[in-house]
Scaffold this motif. Sequence first.
Motif, PDB file in Angstrom:
ATOM      1  N   SER A 104     -42.003 -29.168  45.950  1.00  0.00           N
ATOM      2  CA  SER A 104     -41.266 -30.420  46.086  1.00  0.00           C
ATOM      3  C   SER A 104     -40.068 -30.235  47.017  1.00  0.00           C
ATOM      4  CB  SER A 104     -40.802 -30.894  44.701  1.00  0.00           C
ATOM      5  OG  SER A 104     -40.311 -32.211  44.765  1.00  0.00           O
ATOM      6  N   ARG A 105     -40.371 -30.088  48.293  1.00  0.00           N
ATOM      7  CA  ARG A 105     -39.363 -30.027  49.358  1.00  0.00           C
ATOM      8  C   ARG A 105     -38.384 -28.863  49.201  1.00  0.00           C
ATOM      9  NH1 ARG A 105     -37.986 -36.560  50.013  1.00  0.00           N
ATOM     10  NH2 ARG A 105     -40.155 -37.205  50.328  1.00  0.00           N
ATOM     11  N   ARG A 119     -38.919 -38.801  43.975  1.00  0.00           N
ATOM     12  CA  ARG A 119     -38.635 -39.593  45.183  1.00  0.00           C
ATOM     13  C   ARG A 119     -37.642 -40.715  44.868  1.00  0.00           C
ATOM     14  NH1 ARG A 119     -41.570 -35.776  46.155  1.00  0.00           N
ATOM     15  NH2 ARG A 119     -43.251 -35.726  47.715  1.00  0.00           N
ATOM     16  N   SER A 488     -45.755 -43.306  42.576  1.00  0.00           N
ATOM     17  CA  SER A 488     -46.665 -43.516  43.698  1.00  0.00           C
ATOM     18  C   SER A 488     -47.738 -42.439  43.766  1.00  0.00           C
ATOM     19  CB  SER A 488     -45.871 -43.518  45.009  1.00  0.00           C
ATOM     20  OG  SER A 488     -45.320 -42.225  45.243  1.00  0.00           O
ATOM     21  N   GLN A 489     -48.730 -42.691  44.605  1.00  0.00           N
ATOM     22  CA  GLN A 489     -49.813 -41.723  44.793  1.00  0.00           C
ATOM     23  C   GLN A 489     -49.283 -40.414  45.379  1.00  0.00           C
ATOM     24  OE1 GLN A 489     -53.058 -42.451  43.903  1.00  0.00           O
ATOM     25  NE2 GLN A 489     -53.459 -40.266  44.221  1.00  0.00           N
ATOM     26  N   GLU A 490     -48.291 -40.521  46.245  1.00  0.00           N
ATOM     27  CA  GLU A 490     -47.684 -39.323  46.837  1.00  0.00           C
ATOM     28  C   GLU A 490     -47.107 -38.420  45.754  1.00  0.00           C
ATOM     29  OE1 GLU A 490     -44.052 -38.111  49.943  1.00  0.00           O
ATOM     30  OE2 GLU A 490     -44.237 -40.152  49.161  1.00  0.00           O
ATOM     31  N   ILE A 491     -46.445 -39.033  44.780  1.00  0.00           N
ATOM     32  CA  ILE A 491     -45.828 -38.262  43.701  1.00  0.00           C
ATOM     33  C   ILE A 491     -46.886 -37.617  42.814  1.00  0.00           C
ATOM     34  CG2 ILE A 491     -44.391 -38.423  41.625  1.00  0.00           C
ATOM     35  CD1 ILE A 491     -42.821 -40.654  43.010  1.00  0.00           C
ATOM     36  N   THR A 492     -47.903 -38.362  42.439  1.00  0.00           N
ATOM     37  CA  THR A 492     -48.934 -37.816  41.558  1.00  0.00           C
ATOM     38  C   THR A 492     -49.773 -36.752  42.263  1.00  0.00           C
ATOM     39  OG1 THR A 492     -50.430 -39.643  42.137  1.00  0.00           O
ATOM     40  CG2 THR A 492     -49.068 -39.921  40.167  1.00  0.00           C
ATOM     41  N   ASP A 493     -49.990 -36.918  43.562  1.00  0.00           N
ATOM     42  CA  ASP A 493     -50.718 -35.884  44.319  1.00  0.00           C
ATOM     43  C   ASP A 493     -49.914 -34.580  44.358  1.00  0.00           C
ATOM     44  OD1 ASP A 493     -52.803 -37.578  44.796  1.00  0.00           O
ATOM     45  OD2 ASP A 493     -52.228 -38.067  46.862  1.00  0.00           O
ATOM     46  N   GLU A 494     -48.621 -34.702  44.568  1.00  0.00           N
ATOM     47  CA  GLU A 494     -47.775 -33.513  44.587  1.00  0.00           C
ATOM     48  C   GLU A 494     -47.756 -32.848  43.208  1.00  0.00           C
ATOM     49  OE1 GLU A 494     -43.752 -33.075  46.781  1.00  0.00           O
ATOM     50  OE2 GLU A 494     -43.193 -33.375  44.670  1.00  0.00           O
ATOM     51  N   THR A 497     -50.848 -30.823  42.903  1.00  0.00           N
ATOM     52  CA  THR A 497     -50.744 -29.618  43.736  1.00  0.00           C
ATOM     53  C   THR A 497     -49.906 -28.551  43.049  1.00  0.00           C
ATOM     54  OG1 THR A 497     -50.943 -30.905  45.783  1.00  0.00           O
ATOM     55  CG2 THR A 497     -49.961 -28.710  45.959  1.00  0.00           C
ATOM     56  N   LYS A 522     -53.103 -26.392  49.424  1.00  0.00           N
ATOM     57  CA  LYS A 522     -52.776 -27.577  50.223  1.00  0.00           C
ATOM     58  C   LYS A 522     -53.927 -27.969  51.154  1.00  0.00           C
ATOM     59  CE  LYS A 522     -47.751 -26.992  50.139  1.00  0.00           C
ATOM     60  NZ  LYS A 522     -46.531 -26.695  50.911  1.00  0.00           N
TER      61      LYS A 522
END
Length: 525
Positions: A104-105, A119, A488-494, A497, A522
């Motif tokens: 996460s960044r 996010r 969001s989908q971005e959050i759940t995908d991360e 991962t 990834k």
Amino acid sequence: MSDNTWFIIAIIIYMLVMVLIGFWSYRKTAHYDEYMLGGRGLNPFVAAMSAGASDMSGWLLMGLPGALYVTGMSELWIAIGLTIGAWANWMWVAPRLRSYTEVSRNSITLPSFFENRLRDHSRLLRIIAALIIIVFFTFYVSSGMVAGGVYWQSTFGGDYLTGMMIVASVTVVYTFVGGFLAVSYTDAVQGTIMFFSLIIVPVFAILALNNPADIFSFAASNDYGPYTDGEGNPTYFSMITGVSVAAIIGNIAWGLGYFGQPHIVVRFMALRSPAEAKQGRRIGISWMILCLIGATFTAMAATVFFAQNPDFSVTDTRAYESVFLDLARVLFHPLIAGLVLTAVLAAIMSTMSSQLLVTASSLIEDLLHVVKKDGLSQKTLLTLSRATVIILAIIAGVMAVNPSDSILGLVGFAWAGFGSAFGPIILAMLYWKRLNAPGAIAGMITGAVVSIVWGSTALGDIIYEIVPGFALATIAMVIVSLATKAPSQEITDEFDTAVRLSHATSMADEDVDFSEVAQEIKKGR
């Protein structure tokens, strides 16, 4: 030479070692993220010892033996709760937090991880978390300085303010110079000192008794310490007599606090890989159990030793928290006793340095980031971080010049405050995909407020404030998360991962290259 001279020689040797470690760390700290998180290169032994030393503080060597000496085995419920909590923290939080904070960044503080994980574009989550850390830890550091002054005063008969400034100055020097690496490696040395001290003091005390087996029966039927009516303490060896169910639950619940302690979980974030959490857990929990056993036997031996040797006495006749120190003075040559006595100083300094660095990181990485971080060079960030350590130390020092019960009292429920505010959030961050920013904010505020209010009223006498704080924070977090927009989908995908990465590296050999595994995941392999 006088005993005090030998003690001072031992203290000087110890402090020189701490400062040398700080300068050694300075040579390995060229970048901002290295100063704050050691470049994520901490080996499991250092991580485990550092987490343990920064966690236990003077409670392990003074508070626990004193409580066990006066009350008896019923005081062990806290130790049991802490051991369970520490094990669970290493088991469930360490490997996944190590994976997730990098995925996460590359988050290097808890508040930045909270924001990046969810996010949170409002920045409220990060700001609130940073403010909680700054307020509580400033008081924590101040209490550590007070403890340093009291230690100096009671050990050497010196001036409180002089002792406070010496202890604080040395701690600030190695924290300022070496950053996270200095704090971690000095903590590891300090944890080792604490360990050996808690082994040799009770062993030598028991060997000095007329009948070593007396430690298992003496206190229940003979006078010692505060008991002078000829009956001793009949309930000394009972863990349940005279203790309410609520008190037992509250004491065991201390273990819940581990999930939310920033100065402890930051060690997990700095591990070389999630796989090393397993080794760190074995080392850390073994260290903790043996230290707690040592503290317990110190108290048991003291009940017999001082009763059988009336020429010696316990210095602290109120809380009897000096039994460890007094046994060390009596049993060993002054130089050896001085080295053993540094264990208490080590416990104070290890906790204080960790808290200073975490507070500085929250000011620079979390609050300055909101205003302006982009465009600031690594050198500037490094300079600002070091300057912040000095400023925080000065503020805490001013608060400690005239110590009051209110400052020291805050330490008692600061553990509950962090555990309630951050504990449920961290667990949900790592294990609940549905968590969102509004839910995390609601849970964090609820936990902090309930813990502080509960602990500041008579309710705190009924049950330890972390129980209602942790429970209500969890309820608020879940209700608000479910009542508001899903992540969001971005959050759940991360999230997926991070989970796969944690599993892959935890199952693999500890020497596996974390970066390579991350790249493979990834890429979808």
